[in-house]
Design a protein around this motif. Structure first.
Motif, short mmCIF file in Angstrom:
data_model
loop_
_atom_site.label_atom_id
_atom_site.label_comp_id
_atom_site.label_asym_id
_atom_site.label_seq_id
_atom_site.Cartn_x
_atom_site.Cartn_y
_atom_site.Cartn_z
N GLY A 204 2.88 22.19 -1.34
CA GLY A 204 4.07 23.01 -1.15
C GLY A 204 5.26 22.53 -1.94
N ARG A 205 5.00 22.07 -3.18
CA ARG A 205 6.09 21.57 -4.02
C ARG A 205 6.33 22.45 -5.23
NH1 ARG A 205 4.28 15.14 -4.06
NH2 ARG A 205 4.74 14.72 -1.85
N ASP A 206 5.30 23.18 -5.64
CA ASP A 206 5.43 24.02 -6.83
C ASP A 206 5.73 25.46 -6.40
OD1 ASP A 206 5.35 25.16 -9.32
OD2 ASP A 206 3.15 25.18 -9.45
N PHE A 207 7.02 25.77 -6.34
CA PHE A 207 7.43 27.12 -5.98
C PHE A 207 7.69 27.92 -7.25
CE2 PHE A 207 8.46 24.72 -2.20
CZ PHE A 207 8.07 25.58 -1.17
N ALA A 208 7.31 29.19 -7.23
CA ALA A 208 7.49 29.99 -8.44
C ALA A 208 7.52 31.47 -8.07
CB ALA A 208 6.36 29.72 -9.44
N ILE A 209 7.99 32.25 -9.03
CA ILE A 209 7.93 33.71 -8.94
C ILE A 209 6.84 34.16 -9.92
CG2 ILE A 209 9.18 35.87 -9.26
CD1 ILE A 209 11.77 34.20 -8.77
N PHE A 210 5.79 34.76 -9.38
CA PHE A 210 4.61 35.11 -10.15
C PHE A 210 4.53 36.63 -10.35
CE2 PHE A 210 3.48 31.12 -8.17
CZ PHE A 210 2.79 30.44 -9.17
N ARG A 211 3.84 37.00 -11.45
CA ARG A 211 3.32 38.35 -11.59
C ARG A 211 1.84 38.22 -11.94
NH1 ARG A 211 5.88 41.76 -16.10
NH2 ARG A 211 4.37 40.64 -17.41
N THR A 212 1.01 38.79 -11.07
CA THR A 212 -0.43 38.71 -11.24
C THR A 212 -1.03 40.11 -11.15
OG1 THR A 212 -0.66 38.27 -8.87
CG2 THR A 212 -0.61 36.35 -10.33
N ARG A 220 5.02 33.49 -14.83
CA ARG A 220 5.71 32.80 -13.74
C ARG A 220 7.02 32.19 -14.24
NH1 ARG A 220 3.40 27.35 -11.64
NH2 ARG A 220 5.64 27.07 -11.33
N THR A 221 7.78 31.63 -13.31
CA THR A 221 9.00 30.91 -13.66
C THR A 221 8.64 29.53 -14.20
OG1 THR A 221 9.14 30.30 -11.33
CG2 THR A 221 10.57 32.06 -12.06
N GLU A 222 9.61 28.91 -14.85
CA GLU A 222 9.41 27.56 -15.41
C GLU A 222 9.04 26.60 -14.29
OE1 GLU A 222 8.52 25.96 -17.96
OE2 GLU A 222 10.33 25.80 -19.19
N GLN A 223 8.05 25.74 -14.55
CA GLN A 223 7.54 24.83 -13.53
C GLN A 223 8.37 23.55 -13.46
OE1 GLN A 223 3.45 23.79 -14.18
NE2 GLN A 223 3.06 23.38 -12.02
#
Length: 802
Positions: A204-212, A220-223
């Motif tokens: 639960g540390r890698d939060f992002a806005i995805f399009r799949t 996705r957003t920058e990691q």
């Protein structure tokens, strides 16, 4: 309610005793309620169920977390995602439902348990995504015991198809559903592509806005870049057109995150709105498969302070968009709570799309200076402006892959805007503090009324209550009056409302929680009373006075007697031509009720107005020919929001008490009650007489039969004093009342047996006796019965005076 002060037990016995009811039967109510109760806008779940206004699905024993809703009004169903289950509820009555179990596999559950997760609370498949994929299928995703999975739910094209089936095809749910069920996801499926804000890893540390999904490569957003996202919690996703050209359509995301370093001293939460272009395909050399049009701005919801310091509500909880005549400019309602553990409160702020777009066209946030603080960027902004969608409208670019490198580089390092988005009028439209609940959800219904259109808000709380509120413009949107129409409890136990959907077609509201799902109507006009004035004062846009009752308002209906005034709530102008003044006040329907109190004890006269905006006044009249005088709070008499408390009764307190509600210059009498104070000497004499009559001399005892005088209510007093389990006088009164009913049934049965026995004796006498002997025997029986009745009457008669 029998009594407020539990220590005044003696008064409870006086008020609840059936003996006193016989003492003055023409003046005492025969109902169980000892003191009159006036209805209030707050309704418990029991009251809601009794009025047939609430339908509840209590949940399955092996499921919980009914948090994910998808409303399908065309097919008349509400699809709900929960723990290990998917439900399809009938919108007319949610007790009519279908269910599909979708648990995590035993292997995944074991792996989840070995990873140190809670087997019962975390290692299950919690449904987090329900999005319409096409006319016949719904895309559904769940946590899969910390291994996200997705599939397709077949629902049929028409309601007549009666199809509800989960496909066997399973997809990887990473980037679509979170691993952890405690984390929220916000998603929207547009043109076959799923936009989702969620966490993408086990920890639960890698939060992002995805399009799949769809034909394009996932993006996705920058990691691991806190400038883009800093531990976000996603709330909502919405598509809003930018212009008449669909290439300019943008996706707006609402979330909250930790403040970026330098934005705030110490750890703080900021509410955000982010934007993305629907046709963003990422960069060519830089930001490959990453968003190139992502921007975010802070949402401000605060109350200006007199000392220049604002009180901020930063914990964004929910967002609801209300469409307007212009589809490009919806109104945005947002629910906030405070971050502080010391000061707790909730607020609703209203935003306009014009203000949001203006901020995204403003200066970018830039870190500069010796202290490396955030300042507005003053340098040259590359063309096309970062955040602009590739289209023929702006710049003539066909795709984001054609953007110059300097545009992509600038977008990568400047995702945040410097200026925040302020609420309309720079303040909330609703603020709630000093209450034991906080707001969690909101839905808004646009309602047509006689004097205009109003937005009615339904606000869910973490205590399982619903607030029904309308904000009425006094002059404009910059001057609003908040009107609380109702407050309702929709679950039997206090539980946080996690999901809400509003059906305008069915005129129903659907609510989800950890324990189940509830359904309630948007309007309940009958609760506002049975008079034109009460209906008008309610100021509910759903309701109007139709000439006979407070009923549903229909804009197209043509009734000359229809009366409604939401903006002013003035019954004097709306109802005066329909009723006389006394009828308008409701005084003709009031009964003169009588209650009793004991000298030197306390009593409470309960009176609550239906409207929380009304001001209550109490008047006292000692006798019919004396003047009325207003009652004011003092050391001995306390005026409360629920009624009038007299701490120490004296003989001079006997008289008529009137409770009046004043609102918008209109005065209404809610309650008339006559209080009679019994002095202590009369009470002791009464107790002594009762004890003597309960134990008559042996020679005067009549045959065994139950009568009111043999209910030794002075023993009830002793049992109340020494009872180990009775916690309230209300429980005691209820026991006395039930016992009274039982004795009445027993007495009726005994009388019936005596009549049957007498009929048998008469029949035998007719068959065996001479007519003259029969007549003599009959006279003898009559004389004997007269004597018995006389003795019984002397025992049962309550003293008229002491």
């Amino acid at each position: 309610m029998c009594l407020v002060n539990l220590h005044e037990i003696l008064q409870a016995v006086i008020v609840c005793s059936p003996l006193l009811a016989e003492w003055s039967p023409e003046r005492v109510e025969t109902s169980f309620s000892c003191l009159p109760t006036i209805a209030s806008p707050f309704l418990s779940p029991v009251e809601m169920l009794e009025s047939n206004n609430l339908v509840t699905f209590e949940g399955l024993a092996n499921s919980s977390s009914y948090h994910t809703f998808l409303l399908d009004e065309e097919k008349g169903r509400l699809v709900v995602g929960a723990k290990d289950h998917i439900f399809s509820f009938n919108l007319l009555n949610i007790r009519d439902y279908s269910q599909i179990p979708w648990p995590a596999s035993p292997t995944r559950r074991d792996e989840c348990k070995w990873a140190g997760k809670d087997l019962s609370r975390e290692c299950s498949n919690f449904i987090k995504v329900l999005q319409p994929f096409n006319q016949t299928h719904i895309y559904v995703c769940g946590t899969g015991a910390f291994h996200p999975v997705c599939s397709y739910l077949e629902v049929g094209k028409k309601i007549e198809d009666n199809v509800f089936r989960l496909m066997s095809h399973i997809e990887n749910g990473r980037g679509k559903s979170p691993y952890d069920p405690k984390l929220h996801t916000a998603s929207m499926l547009i043109d076959g592509e799923l936009y989702a804000g969620t966490s993408a890893d086990f920890m639960g540390r890698d939060f992002a806005i995805f399009r799949t999904l769809g034909k394009h490569h996932p993006i996705r957003t920058e990691q691991h870049d806190s400038r883009w996202l800093n531990d976000p919690r996603f709330v909502a996703v919405h598509l809003v057109p930018e212009s008449d050209n669909q290439e300019d359509d943008k996706i707006y995301l609402f979330f909250k995150e930790n403040a970026i370093d330098g934005e705030h001293a110490g750890k703080a939460t900021h509410a955000r709105v982010g934007q993305l272009c629907k046709n963003d395909l990422g960069g060519h050399r830089s930001l490959v498969n990453k968003w190139t049009t992502f921007l975010k701005a802070r949402l401000i919801c605060s109350v200006p302070g007199s000392n220049g310091i604002d009180t901020h509500f930063d914990e964004l909880q929910d967002v609801f968009l209300v469409s307007t005549k212009d589809p490009k400019s919806p109104m945005i309602y947002a629910v906030f709570t405070t971050s502080s553990n010391i000061f707790k409160g909730s607020a609703v702020c209203l935003y306009s799309m014009a203000d949001i777009r203006r901020v995204f066209l403003g200066p970018y946030a830039h870190r500069d200076g010796p202290n490396y603080q955030w300042v507005p960027y003053q340098g040259r902004v590359p063309y096309p402006r970062p955040g602009t969608c590739p289209s023929k409208t702006f710049g003539g670019y066909d795709t984001t892959k054609e953007f110059p490198d300097e545009v992509v580089t600038f977008a990568r390092s400047h995702p945040a805007m410097f200026n925040p988005v302020y609420a309309i009028n720079n303040r909330p439209i609703i603020v709630k503090t000093d209450v034991d609940y906080q707001f969690t959800q909101i839905v808004v219904d646009k309602v047509e009324a006689e004097d205009g259109q109003y937005d009615v808000m339904f606000i869910g709380t973490d205590m399982g209550t619903i607030l029904k509120v309308v904000c009425i413009p006094r002059g404009s949107w910059h001057d609003l009056e908040e009107v609380l129409l109702e407050e309702m409890t929709v679950f039997r136990e206090p539980t946080t409302i996690r999901a809400m959907e509003l059906s305008t077609k069915q005129q129903q509201l659907y609510l989800g929680s950890d324990s189940g799902v509830s359904q309630m109507p948007l309007h309940r006009c009958e609760v506002y009373g049975k008079a034109c004035a009460e209906c008008c004062l309610a100021r509910d846009p759903y309701c109007a006075w139709d000439g006979t009752e407070c009923s549903r308002y229909f804009p197209m209906a043509k009734r000359r007697t229809r009366r409604q005034d939401i903006r002013n709530g003035d019954p004097l102008t709306q109802c005066s031509d329909l009723q006389h003044h006394d009828e308008l006040n409701g005084e003709t329907t009031l009964l003169d009720k009588t209650v009793y109190g004991v000298e030197n004890s306390s009593t409470f006269l309960e009176c609550s107005p239906k409207s929380q905006r009304a001001v209550i006044y109490w008047q006292y009249q000692q006798s019919a020919d004396s003047h009325k005088q207003e009652i004011k709070s003092e050391e001995r008499i306390i005026l409360t929001a629920q009624g009038l408390l007299i701490r120490t009764l004296s003989k001079k307190d006997s008289g008529m008490y009137m409770c009046l509600a004043v609102e918008h210059g209109f005065m209404q009498t809610l309650l008339k009650v006559t209080l009679e104070v019994i002095d202590t000497e009369r009470l002791q004499d009464l107790l002594h007489r009762e004890e003597e009559e309960a134990s008559p001399p042996a020679q005067d005892r009549s045959p065994p039969q139950e009568g009111p005088t043999q209910k030794l209510w002075y023993r009830d007093f002793l049992s109340l004093v020494n009872h180990p389990t009775l916690n309230s006088v209300d429980e005691f009164c209820e026991q006395v009342w039930k016992r009274e009913r039982k004795h009445k049934r027993q007495k009726a049965h005994l009388v019936q047996q005596q009549q049957q026995q007498q009929q048998k004796v008469t029949a035998n006498a007719h068959s065996h006796m001479h007519p003259q002997g029969l007549t003599a025997k009959w006279k003898h029986l009559q004389e004997r019965q007269k004597g018995r009745n006389r003795r019984t009457h002397e025992l049962e008669r309550a003293p008229r005076s002491v």
